[in-house]
Write a protein that holds these residues in place. Sequence first.
Motif, short mmCIF file in Angstrom:
data_model
loop_
_atom_site.label_atom_id
_atom_site.label_comp_id
_atom_site.label_asym_id
_atom_site.label_seq_id
_atom_site.Cartn_x
_atom_site.Cartn_y
_atom_site.Cartn_z
N ARG A 3 0.84 -1.19 0.00
CA ARG A 3 0.00 0.00 0.00
C ARG A 3 0.88 1.24 0.00
NH1 ARG A 3 -5.36 -1.08 0.68
NH2 ARG A 3 -5.92 -3.10 1.61
N ALA A 5 0.69 5.56 0.39
CA ALA A 5 -0.08 6.76 0.75
C ALA A 5 0.32 7.88 -0.20
CB ALA A 5 0.19 7.16 2.19
N ASP A 58 6.03 -1.69 0.59
CA ASP A 58 4.82 -1.46 1.37
C ASP A 58 5.04 -0.31 2.35
OD1 ASP A 58 2.23 -1.92 2.42
OD2 ASP A 58 3.11 -3.07 4.07
N ALA A 198 -7.93 7.14 0.65
CA ALA A 198 -7.43 5.79 0.93
C ALA A 198 -6.00 5.69 0.45
CB ALA A 198 -8.29 4.74 0.23
N ARG A 199 -5.29 4.69 0.98
CA ARG A 199 -3.99 4.37 0.41
C ARG A 199 -4.20 3.54 -0.86
NH1 ARG A 199 0.31 2.03 4.49
NH2 ARG A 199 -1.33 0.49 4.92
N SER A 201 -3.45 0.54 -3.52
CA SER A 201 -2.97 -0.84 -3.56
C SER A 201 -2.91 -1.31 -5.01
CB SER A 201 -3.86 -1.76 -2.73
OG SER A 201 -5.16 -1.81 -3.28
N ASP A 204 -6.02 -1.14 -7.45
CA ASP A 204 -6.71 0.11 -7.77
C ASP A 204 -6.58 0.46 -9.24
OD1 ASP A 204 -7.88 1.09 -5.32
OD2 ASP A 204 -5.85 1.33 -4.57
N VAL A 212 -4.59 10.41 -0.13
CA VAL A 212 -4.88 10.77 1.25
C VAL A 212 -4.88 12.30 1.35
CG1 VAL A 212 -4.07 10.65 3.64
CG2 VAL A 212 -3.87 8.64 2.13
N ASP A 232 -5.44 2.21 7.63
CA ASP A 232 -6.44 1.91 6.61
C ASP A 232 -7.85 1.88 7.21
OD1 ASP A 232 -4.68 1.66 4.33
OD2 ASP A 232 -3.95 -0.15 5.29
N LEU A 235 -8.87 5.55 7.66
CA LEU A 235 -9.27 6.17 6.39
C LEU A 235 -10.64 5.67 5.96
CD1 LEU A 235 -5.85 5.98 4.50
CD2 LEU A 235 -6.87 7.99 5.59
N ALA A 236 -10.91 4.39 6.16
CA ALA A 236 -12.22 3.84 5.81
C ALA A 236 -13.32 4.50 6.64
CB ALA A 236 -12.22 2.33 6.01
#
Length: 249
Positions: A3, A5, A58, A198-199, A201, A204, A212, A232, A235-236
């Motif tokens: 992930r 950011a 990551d 969101a970050r 991944s 996406d 972000v 995460d 952020l969700a």
Amino acid sequence: MTRVAVLTYHAVDPVRSVLSVSPEQFRAHVQAIADSGRSVVSPSRLAAGLAADPPVQDGSFAFTFDDGYASVAEHAGPILESAGFPYAIFLVTSWVGRTSDWPGEPAGARRAPLLNWGEIERLAARGAEIGVHTADHVLLAGAPESVVRRQIDESRAEIERRLAIAPRIFAYPGGRVDTAARELARSRFPACFGTRHARMSEGDDRAEIPRVEIFYFRQPRRFERLFSPAIDARLAARRALRRIRRLVG
């Protein structure tokens, strides 16, 4: 799962605004990432698979600046260059060298000076990536296809003419996009950035890479939360709150 950011900034100046962070706050953000040992990748690198050589680690970060505020050259650029961190600036090309007073800007929004072409050229020469943010900061969702096409293509062509580079990245003004605009942007750029909080991944869509919003992490103590294993989920939760506010608003 890897992930990243992708951080969304606008202005970096002492003025208290929803679109700005202070130079001191920004310096603290950069220092926190440097101290953490985490990688910072160029936004254009995210167009390719995260596992492609060289693989993206990551927990990496990327820096993006929307609108092309003059304060990026004054404050953000030197700080990032000193740290050796890449970054990207998304330009509203018809407003370069002016102030952020484009049509549709809310009456209460702060107007601020924008970079001129000489400043942009110098930043690009020092490694800043230059991306497209349309010609006039037009919200593309629901706009006629002819308008979307003109806003994107004129902006891209102006950057090519002024800087002799072909922009590879794009950011949707206000983050608002529909299927038609997304598909047209996809056909023009390997990487397009939205505002889904969101970050990023591997799975996406590269035509709408999430970012972000730094507004929620301006204070250095809050910025430290971006290093937490729980980020995460945070952020969700913020995305869910946004949806609720839209529904009740």
